[in-house]
Design an enzyme around this catalytic site. Structure first.
Site, mmCIF file in Angstrom:
data_model
loop_
_atom_site.group_PDB
_atom_site.id
_atom_site.type_symbol
_atom_site.label_atom_id
_atom_site.label_comp_id
_atom_site.label_asym_id
_atom_site.label_seq_id
_atom_site.Cartn_x
_atom_site.Cartn_y
_atom_site.Cartn_z
ATOM 1 N N ASN A 213 0.682 -1.331 0.053
ATOM 2 C CA ASN A 213 0.201 -0.050 -0.018
ATOM 3 C C ASN A 213 0.951 1.179 -0.164
ATOM 4 O O ASN A 213 0.985 1.916 -1.130
ATOM 5 C CB ASN A 213 -0.949 0.049 1.203
ATOM 6 C CG ASN A 213 -2.055 0.922 0.951
ATOM 7 O OD1 ASN A 213 -1.955 2.174 0.514
ATOM 8 N ND2 ASN A 213 -3.384 0.786 1.949
ATOM 9 N N ASP A 214 1.441 1.783 1.044
ATOM 10 C CA ASP A 214 2.020 2.834 1.184
ATOM 11 C C ASP A 214 3.411 2.934 0.369
ATOM 12 O O ASP A 214 3.688 4.110 -0.110
ATOM 13 C CB ASP A 214 2.700 3.030 2.743
ATOM 14 C CG ASP A 214 1.114 3.215 3.640
ATOM 15 O OD1 ASP A 214 0.424 3.738 3.236
ATOM 16 O OD2 ASP A 214 1.428 2.841 4.930
ATOM 17 N N VAL A 215 3.936 1.834 0.042
ATOM 18 C CA VAL A 215 5.089 1.743 -0.940
ATOM 19 C C VAL A 215 4.996 1.966 -2.276
ATOM 20 O O VAL A 215 5.782 2.179 -2.921
ATOM 21 C CB VAL A 215 5.966 0.433 -0.503
ATOM 22 C CG1 VAL A 215 6.337 0.305 1.117
ATOM 23 C CG2 VAL A 215 5.185 -0.774 -1.126
#
Lengths: 100, 470
Positions: free
Chosen positions: B396-398
């Site tokens: 997700n965040d990456v």
């Protein structure tokens, strides 16, 4: 031990640790952290010596806890590191692209 | 058993064994820093540990052998059993747990030594500054102990909440000052039992206070930090006990761990001070930011599979969600199918994919993915522009472009995988919510992005069926 000899040991050990880690590919960071976690399990021998010289019940109880925790650190650290590294089976191809 | 052995000979044997152990530890760690020799490295270090432990039984003037052996047996068996049983995805918290035990052990050694010094019998009464170092080691070890246990509880999911209250940092500072004052009393004055108890009690409390406000996303950095702290504590207690093996091993780990902590913090673009003193990865800082435009568009997994099968190049971005769903084996099966159809497939690993740097590589290795298909961020990021498909599974965040575009985002500036630059982006995700850090992911709203909702394992199964059907 003389204070300055201890300082030399501390200094050289600090540089050694720094050198070892600075060339590690990212893929090995977790196993290596786990491996270094195992290495400070050497605290077990200090705990054994501390318990071995404990006289009063209080000292014995604390010493017992020290050995118990130290053994947990050493054995647990070894088992999980070994399990992770077991997966890095030698491959017939050379790895590339993960040098960082 | 010592009566049978000349004390001089015993002393020499111990010194030699500790020297050997120190060499094996350093060589072992060195070997662990390369994939082909890593396996041997842990074995070497393990031999060093066994030699040092066995020889320590010869230490002169010891008693309590029964207690000692019982403690080694109980601690060892429990750790062996839990270490064998734990799933690969749960490794990070187990490292935290065992690390905490090491810190606790160092603190307990210091406690015994301080108690014995009070009665004038301590091993270290003729070593300069031993009492001061014992106190410092006790403080560091105790904080590493309670802090690691909290980190374990958080990653294990036993403690989901992040605890904060107004004036928390001031309160923490006051607790710390109190610990320092008590530490001086322990090191320099004839302390009472109450000082002793208050010192260790407050140090335990401080480790807890320091860790509870930190969110799950930052936990790897924190565990690494505690690992380094335990190393330091062990090194200091090694000085107190006049034990060079402990000094060397402890300080080597202390410095290696410090560097590793910095590398991790850098990979996440989170200065260490932010991790420790500011909140993030907690779900309450993701509200602000640019307005999200567009909507999430779903796609049927079999359609996505067909697109991949006809692609020239597919880049797979695996995340922790894939590992939790145990989908890596299915994904590898799908990869082999795609490769047999002539598709070029590579895995792109963000430095903090999984829960720690390198964790995802371990998980993929477990599934049998050869490491020449796995690429790091710097090596693979330019490839996304020429890729037909970027398949994001449980990450997700990456892959959140907000890190490039949105200056107000908490993750702005974090290096990300540019999955959004691929022609098609497929995201496998359990539901529509935000991820671990609670930040809205702009990638999901891009025009070229399609979402495959569902359990990663089920979706992967559908991919396989879709590719096979061609």
């Amino acid at each position: 031990m003389e204070g300055f000899i201890a300082l030399y040991i501390f200094m050289l050990a600090a540089f050694t640790g720094y050198e070892i880690i600075s060339k590690v590919p990212v893929i090995l960071h977790t196993p290596l952290m786990s491996g270094s976690n195992f290495v400070h399990g050497i605290v077990l021998v200090g705990a054994m010596v501390a318990l071995g010289h404990a006289d009063t019940t209080t000292e014995q109880v604390i010493g017992f806890i020290a050995v118990l925790l130290g053994a947990g650190n050493a054995v647990g650290g070894y088992v999980v590191t070994e399990r992770m590294l077991e997966m890095f089976k030698p491959s017939n191809k050379d790895k590339k692209g993960d040098a960082s | 058993m010592n009566e049978f052995l000349d004390p001089k000979l015993a002393g020499w044997l111990i010194d030699a064994a500790y020297f050997l152990a120190a060499i094996l530890f350093i060589l072992g760690l060195k070997k662990m820093s390369h994939p082909t020799t890593a396996r041997g490295g842990i074995v070497w270090a393990g031999i060093g540990m066994v030699v040092a432990t066995v020889i320590s039984y010869l230490t002169p003037d010891m008693h309590n052998y029964m207690l000692m052996t019982a403690a080694i047996f109980i601690g060892g068996v429990l750790a062996w059993w839990t270490g064998k049983k734990v799933a690969m995805t749960d490794m990070p918290q187990m490292i935290a747990l065992y690390n905490g035990m090491g810190g606790g052990s160092a603190a307990a050694i210091a406690a015994v030594e301080l108690l014995r010094l009070m009665t004038g019998k301590g091993l270290s009464h003729d070593i300069p500054a031993a009492r001061e170092l014992a106190v410092i080691g006790a403080l560091i070890g105790t904080i590493a102990f309670s802090g690691s246990l909290i980190a374990f509880a958080k990653l294990q999911g036993w403690m989901r909440k992040v605890y904060r209250f107004p004036g928390q940092q001031v309160f923490n500072a006051l607790v710390f000052v109190a610990i320092i004052v008590l530490g001086f009393m322990l090191a320099l004055t004839d302390f009472t039992a109450w000082h002793f108890i208050a010192f260790f009690g407050l140090a335990l409390l401080f480790g807890v206070l320091m860790t509870v406000p930190i969110g799950g996303a930052d936990m790897p950095v924190v565990i690494s930090l505690y690992n380094a702290l335990t190393g330091l504590a062990v090194g200091f207690e090694g000085y107190v006990l006049d034990n060079p093996a402990m000094m060397i091993a402890g300080i080597v780990v202390g410095s290696a761990g410090t560097l590793l902590t910095q590398l991790m913090a850098k990979a996440m673009n989170r200065p260490l001070t932010n991790v420790l003193f500011a909140g993030f990865g907690t779900g309450d800082s993701g509200g602000a930011g640019v307005e999200v435009t567009g909507s999430m568009k779903a796609i049927d997994p079999s359609d996505a599979a067909i697109t991949m099968a006809y692609a020239d190049k597919v880049i797979i971005v695996p995340g922790y969600g894939m590992a939790v769903a145990q989908a890596q084996h299915k994904i590898w099966e799908m990869t082999q199918l795609l490769v047999s159809k002539g598709v070029k497939v590579v895995f792109a690993i963000h430095p903090v994919a999984g829960r720690m740097p390198g964790h995802m590589n371990v998980l993929l290795a477990e599934a049998g993915v050869p490491y020449d298909m796995i690429y790091d961020l710097e090596d693979v990021n330019n490839e996304f522009g020429t890729a037909d498909v970027a398949l994001v599974i449980g990450a997700n965040d990456v892959v959140n472009p907000a890190a490039r575009k949105d200056t107000s985002s908490p993750i702005y500036g974090m290096p990300i995988l540019d999955a959004d630059r691929a022609k098609n982006v497929f995201v496998v995700k359990r539901g529509q919510g935000t991820g671990f850090s609670g930040i809205e992911n702009l990638l999901f709203f891009e025009d070229n992005t399609r979402m495959c909702y569902g359990d990663a394992q089920d979706v992967a199964q559908k991919f396989i069926a879709g590719v096979k059907s061609l």
